[in-house]
Design an enzyme around this catalytic site. Structure first.
Site, PDB file in Angstrom:
ATOM      1  N   THR A 186      40.367 -41.655 -15.972  1.00  0.00           N
ATOM      2  CA  THR A 186      39.045 -41.602 -16.608  1.00  0.00           C
ATOM      3  C   THR A 186      38.771 -42.836 -17.461  1.00  0.00           C
ATOM      4  OG1 THR A 186      37.788 -40.403 -18.289  1.00  0.00           O
ATOM      5  CG2 THR A 186      40.155 -40.237 -18.447  1.00  0.00           C
ATOM      6  N   ASP A 187      37.495 -43.128 -17.665  1.00  0.00           N
ATOM      7  CA  ASP A 187      37.123 -44.242 -18.558  1.00  0.00           C
ATOM      8  C   ASP A 187      37.435 -43.920 -20.026  1.00  0.00           C
ATOM      9  OD1 ASP A 187      35.112 -42.355 -19.008  1.00  0.00           O
ATOM     10  OD2 ASP A 187      33.444 -43.719 -18.626  1.00  0.00           O
ATOM     11  N   GLU A 188      37.670 -42.619 -20.316  1.00  0.00           N
ATOM     12  CA  GLU A 188      37.880 -42.243 -21.721  1.00  0.00           C
ATOM     13  C   GLU A 188      39.167 -42.834 -22.307  1.00  0.00           C
ATOM     14  OE1 GLU A 188      37.079 -38.252 -22.846  1.00  0.00           O
ATOM     15  OE2 GLU A 188      35.406 -38.044 -21.463  1.00  0.00           O
TER      16      GLU A 188
ATOM     17  N   TYR B 107      42.465 -34.921 -24.859  1.00  0.00           N
ATOM     18  CA  TYR B 107      42.279 -35.097 -23.418  1.00  0.00           C
ATOM     19  C   TYR B 107      42.523 -36.547 -23.022  1.00  0.00           C
ATOM     20  CZ  TYR B 107      39.782 -36.174 -19.089  1.00  0.00           C
ATOM     21  OH  TYR B 107      39.454 -36.660 -17.833  1.00  0.00           O
TER      22      TYR B 107
ATOM     23  N   LYS C  61      45.496 -38.262 -20.706  1.00  0.00           N
ATOM     24  CA  LYS C  61      45.233 -39.039 -19.475  1.00  0.00           C
ATOM     25  C   LYS C  61      45.816 -40.455 -19.632  1.00  0.00           C
ATOM     26  CE  LYS C  61      43.160 -38.048 -16.231  1.00  0.00           C
ATOM     27  NZ  LYS C  61      43.551 -37.399 -14.957  1.00  0.00           N
TER      28      LYS C  61
HETATM   29  P1  NAD Z   1      38.198 -29.891 -12.856  1.00  0.00           P
HETATM   30  O1  NAD Z   1      38.594 -29.339 -14.182  1.00  0.00           O
HETATM   31  O2  NAD Z   1      36.891 -29.486 -12.265  1.00  0.00           O
HETATM   32  O3  NAD Z   1      39.319 -29.536 -11.786  1.00  0.00           O
HETATM   33  C1  NAD Z   1      40.693 -29.627 -12.065  1.00  0.00           C
HETATM   34  C2  NAD Z   1      41.443 -28.936 -10.937  1.00  0.00           C
HETATM   35  O4  NAD Z   1      42.844 -29.072 -11.206  1.00  0.00           O
HETATM   36  C3  NAD Z   1      41.144 -27.436 -10.829  1.00  0.00           C
HETATM   37  O5  NAD Z   1      40.982 -27.071  -9.476  1.00  0.00           O
HETATM   38  C4  NAD Z   1      42.397 -26.779 -11.394  1.00  0.00           C
HETATM   39  O6  NAD Z   1      42.678 -25.500 -10.846  1.00  0.00           O
HETATM   40  C5  NAD Z   1      43.465 -27.799 -11.035  1.00  0.00           C
HETATM   41  N1  NAD Z   1      44.617 -27.731 -11.959  1.00  0.00           N
HETATM   42  C6  NAD Z   1      44.584 -27.729 -13.308  1.00  0.00           C
HETATM   43  N2  NAD Z   1      45.847 -27.617 -13.797  1.00  0.00           N
HETATM   44  C7  NAD Z   1      46.684 -27.579 -12.717  1.00  0.00           C
HETATM   45  C8  NAD Z   1      48.091 -27.487 -12.572  1.00  0.00           C
HETATM   46  N3  NAD Z   1      48.902 -27.392 -13.638  1.00  0.00           N
HETATM   47  N4  NAD Z   1      48.610 -27.494 -11.327  1.00  0.00           N
HETATM   48  C9  NAD Z   1      47.802 -27.591 -10.239  1.00  0.00           C
HETATM   49  N5  NAD Z   1      46.453 -27.646 -10.323  1.00  0.00           N
HETATM   50  C10 NAD Z   1      45.906 -27.651 -11.546  1.00  0.00           C
HETATM   51  O7  NAD Z   1      38.319 -31.463 -13.021  1.00  0.00           O
HETATM   52  P2  NAD Z   1      37.402 -32.634 -12.411  1.00  0.00           P
HETATM   53  O8  NAD Z   1      36.245 -32.844 -13.294  1.00  0.00           O
HETATM   54  O9  NAD Z   1      37.203 -32.378 -10.960  1.00  0.00           O
HETATM   55  O10 NAD Z   1      38.388 -33.873 -12.614  1.00  0.00           O
HETATM   56  C11 NAD Z   1      39.377 -34.174 -11.637  1.00  0.00           C
HETATM   57  C12 NAD Z   1      40.155 -35.386 -12.091  1.00  0.00           C
HETATM   58  O11 NAD Z   1      39.285 -36.494 -12.267  1.00  0.00           O
HETATM   59  C13 NAD Z   1      40.873 -35.200 -13.423  1.00  0.00           C
HETATM   60  O12 NAD Z   1      42.114 -35.846 -13.357  1.00  0.00           O
HETATM   61  C14 NAD Z   1      39.966 -35.891 -14.431  1.00  0.00           C
HETATM   62  O13 NAD Z   1      40.704 -36.381 -15.516  1.00  0.00           O
HETATM   63  C15 NAD Z   1      39.395 -37.016 -13.579  1.00  0.00           C
HETATM   64  N6  NAD Z   1      38.049 -37.492 -13.957  1.00  0.00           N
HETATM   65  C16 NAD Z   1      37.004 -36.615 -14.099  1.00  0.00           C
HETATM   66  C17 NAD Z   1      35.738 -37.104 -14.387  1.00  0.00           C
HETATM   67  C18 NAD Z   1      34.553 -36.188 -14.523  1.00  0.00           C
HETATM   68  O14 NAD Z   1      33.476 -36.647 -14.910  1.00  0.00           O
HETATM   69  N7  NAD Z   1      34.661 -34.921 -14.219  1.00  0.00           N
HETATM   70  C19 NAD Z   1      35.542 -38.485 -14.543  1.00  0.00           C
HETATM   71  C20 NAD Z   1      36.650 -39.340 -14.409  1.00  0.00           C
HETATM   72  C21 NAD Z   1      37.892 -38.839 -14.097  1.00  0.00           C
HETATM   73  O1  DAU Z   2      33.933 -40.109 -18.936  1.00  0.00           O
HETATM   74  C1  DAU Z   2      34.625 -39.346 -18.001  1.00  0.00           C
HETATM   75  C2  DAU Z   2      34.845 -37.960 -18.540  1.00  0.00           C
HETATM   76  O2  DAU Z   2      33.581 -37.297 -18.491  1.00  0.00           O
HETATM   77  C3  DAU Z   2      35.900 -37.166 -17.779  1.00  0.00           C
HETATM   78  O3  DAU Z   2      37.140 -37.803 -17.909  1.00  0.00           O
HETATM   79  C4  DAU Z   2      35.975 -35.729 -18.310  1.00  0.00           C
HETATM   80  O4  DAU Z   2      36.896 -34.987 -17.527  1.00  0.00           O
HETATM   81  C5  DAU Z   2      34.600 -35.106 -18.192  1.00  0.00           C
HETATM   82  O5  DAU Z   2      34.603 -33.795 -18.720  1.00  0.00           O
HETATM   83  C6  DAU Z   2      33.562 -35.961 -18.923  1.00  0.00           C
HETATM   84  O6  DAU Z   2      33.782 -35.913 -20.364  1.00  0.00           O
HETATM   85  P1  DAU Z   2      32.563 -35.807 -21.408  1.00  0.00           P
HETATM   86  O7  DAU Z   2      33.080 -35.279 -22.677  1.00  0.00           O
HETATM   87  O8  DAU Z   2      31.794 -37.076 -21.443  1.00  0.00           O
HETATM   88  O9  DAU Z   2      31.649 -34.718 -20.606  1.00  0.00           O
HETATM   89  P2  DAU Z   2      30.843 -33.433 -21.142  1.00  0.00           P
HETATM   90  O10 DAU Z   2      29.998 -32.958 -20.015  1.00  0.00           O
HETATM   91  O11 DAU Z   2      31.730 -32.454 -21.813  1.00  0.00           O
HETATM   92  O12 DAU Z   2      29.884 -34.049 -22.251  1.00  0.00           O
HETATM   93  C7  DAU Z   2      28.965 -35.081 -21.933  1.00  0.00           C
HETATM   94  C8  DAU Z   2      28.265 -35.476 -23.223  1.00  0.00           C
HETATM   95  O13 DAU Z   2      27.422 -34.391 -23.631  1.00  0.00           O
HETATM   96  C9  DAU Z   2      29.212 -35.726 -24.379  1.00  0.00           C
HETATM   97  O14 DAU Z   2      28.674 -36.766 -25.182  1.00  0.00           O
HETATM   98  C10 DAU Z   2      29.201 -34.412 -25.155  1.00  0.00           C
HETATM   99  C11 DAU Z   2      27.793 -33.911 -24.919  1.00  0.00           C
HETATM  100  N1  DAU Z   2      27.622 -32.418 -24.871  1.00  0.00           N
HETATM  101  C12 DAU Z   2      28.476 -31.695 -24.090  1.00  0.00           C
HETATM  102  C13 DAU Z   2      28.358 -30.327 -24.000  1.00  0.00           C
HETATM  103  C14 DAU Z   2      29.313 -29.522 -23.159  1.00  0.00           C
HETATM  104  C15 DAU Z   2      26.577 -31.807 -25.562  1.00  0.00           C
HETATM  105  O15 DAU Z   2      25.765 -32.487 -26.234  1.00  0.00           O
HETATM  106  N2  DAU Z   2      26.442 -30.451 -25.452  1.00  0.00           N
HETATM  107  C16 DAU Z   2      27.303 -29.666 -24.729  1.00  0.00           C
HETATM  108  O16 DAU Z   2      27.150 -28.431 -24.717  1.00  0.00           O
END
Ligand code: NAD
Ligand code: DAU
Length: 351
Positions: free
Chosen positions: A132-134, A157, A161
């Site tokens: 992730t970019d975080e 988190y 990562k």
């Molecule tokens: P998600 O939470 O939707 O899905 C995570 C999946 O991993 C689920 O299916 C869960 O059952 C599985 N999982 C969790 N713990 C596990 C374990 N111990 N063993 C096996 N499986 C397990 O997550 P996502 O948003 O699809 O993100 C996927 C990946 O991409 C993550 O590594 C996250 O850090 C990264 N990522 C997400 C975003 C985003 O915006 N969502 C952006 C950048 C990177």
């Molecule tokens: O940047 C990549 C990341 O983006 C991934 O690595 C994470 O897995 C993914 O969850 C996401 O993280 P964020 O914290 O940016 O996403 P989230 O949707 O939780 O929140 C987006 C923005 O909105 C953040 O600034 C927090 C804000 N927010 C979030 C929620 C859930 C609100 O204002 N209200 C809310 O209820």
């Protein structure tokens, strides 16, 4: 079969899109979706491909060393695309240990299994870690994260990562394990779990419930349609250079409040409400602890070296996403009525 690939976290949001892409595009690959089915894993995301002969689901926890070793012993694994993680920042603030366990320990167990199984014969093998970019921390008003930006994670988190990224690089440098890492910005699209901002807001707007905006809504995120991320993962897996890192982003920065207002306008049109009606649901709530101000990715390395670029404009992608949620109400209801409800109540009761 030309290759056997494990996709971890394939039942989650991004993982399900990556799994579908690989199963459909590479009929000569055996795709094994390894997922523990935590609250975030949902096999309903994959019903359209579950009967494909090159697809197999294995329920397993990456933190269980025995399970992981036995999977590597049973199948001759050529590649790992590692997405399984605890992914929600707010949950990491209330329950950090689950993040340490899955994201750090689980990744290390996978790295060990790959190293043990592949021994020193790394030809044709790859461990691809999705990050992730975080990990880069928080930006001020200016600048972009590049692959050279120093790590500065600020939530449990992002720290978990970052640790997993460091371990993946350490296994490359120490043992020669063939690895590649990509760090992506915020994804959005179908199958996004409704604890995250966009699907949570879509659900609440539909049900005429308050839309919780943290702080003043001034935080900035760089949004990318999930299928564009999946396409980038396909490219990096096949063409990325071993040992390298690639940043993936949408070049699409929005403050949370502007994003929510755009979403409200799209929803008003879709739900035949007067324009401006859904905006009335916006409710400012207590800010997230340690809330990172701004993320923005420079993806020029991936664009210049591998020829990737995002395919969708934001409004088009957001409209597609809204359409998906409105026509998949059952998917949403099943989640919102389940385990998620308790978490939601705990998370928002004091805001
Ligand atoms: P998600 O939470 O939707 O899905 C995570 C999946 O991993 C689920 O299916 C869960 O059952 C599985 N999982 C969790 N713990 C596990 C374990 N111990 N063993 C096996 N499986 C397990 O997550 P996502 O948003 O699809 O993100 C996927 C990946 O991409 C993550 O590594 C996250 O850090 C990264 N990522 C997400 C975003 C985003 O915006 N969502 C952006 C950048 C990177
Ligand atoms: O940047 C990549 C990341 O983006 C991934 O690595 C994470 O897995 C993914 O969850 C996401 O993280 P964020 O914290 O940016 O996403 P989230 O949707 O939780 O929140 C987006 C923005 O909105 C953040 O600034 C927090 C804000 N927010 C979030 C929620 C859930 C609100 O204002 N209200 C809310 O209820």
């Amino acid at each position: 079969m030309k290759k056997t690939i494990i996709i971890t976290g394939g039942a989650g949001f991004i993982g399900s899109h990556v799994t579908r892409l690989f199963v459909k595009k590479y009929s000569d690959y055996q795709i094994i979706n390894l997922d523990a089915l935590t609250y975030a894993g949902n096999l309903e995301n994959l019903t359209d491909i579950e009967k494909c002969s090159n697809y197999k689901f294995v329920k397993g926890d990456i933190t269980n060393e025995e399970t992981i070793r036995s999977i590597f012993n049973e199948y001759s694994i050529d590649g790992v695309i590692h997405l399984a993680a605890e992914s929600h920042v707010d949950r990491s603030i209330s329950e950090p240990m689950a993040f340490i366990k899955t994201n750090i320990l689980g990744t290390t167990i996978l790295l060990n299994a790959a190293k043990l199984h592949w021994k020193d014969n790394f030809v044709g093998k790859l461990f691809y870690h999705i990050s992730t970019d975080e990990v880069y921390g928080s930006l001020g008003a200016e600048g972009l994260f590049t692959e050279e930006t120093s790590y500065d994670p600020r939530s449990p988190y992002s720290a978990s990562k970052a640790s997993s990224d460091h371990l993946v690089r350490a296994y490359h440098h120490t043992y020669g394990l063939p690895v590649v890492i990509s760090n992506c910005s915020n994804n959005y699209g179908p199958n996004h779990f409704p604890e995250k901002l966009i699907p949570l807001a879509i659900n609440n707007i539909k049900k005429n419930k308050p839309i919780p905006v943290y702080g003043k809504g001034e935080n900035v995120r760089d949004w990318l349609f999930v299928e564009d991320h999946a396409a980038a993962i396909d490219l990096v897996f096949h063409k990325g250079k071993q040992g390298e890192t690639y940043n993936i982003g949408g070049n699409n920065e929005w403050t949370n409040i502007d994003l929510i207002k755009l979403l409200c306008r799209i929803m008003d049109t879709k739900l035949n409400r007067p324009i401006g009606e859904s905006e009335k649901l916006i409710t400012y709530v207590k800010d997230r602890a340690g809330h990172d101000l701004r993320y923005a990715i420079d993806s020029s390395k991936l664009q210049n070296e591998l020829g990737w670029k995002p395919s969708l404009q934001f409004e088009e992608g957001l409209t597609k996403t809204v359409d998906w949620y409105l026509s998949n109400q059952k998917w949403l209801d099943d989640i919102v009525s389940g385990n998620y409800q308790q978490y939601y109540n705990e998370q928002y009761q004091n805001r």
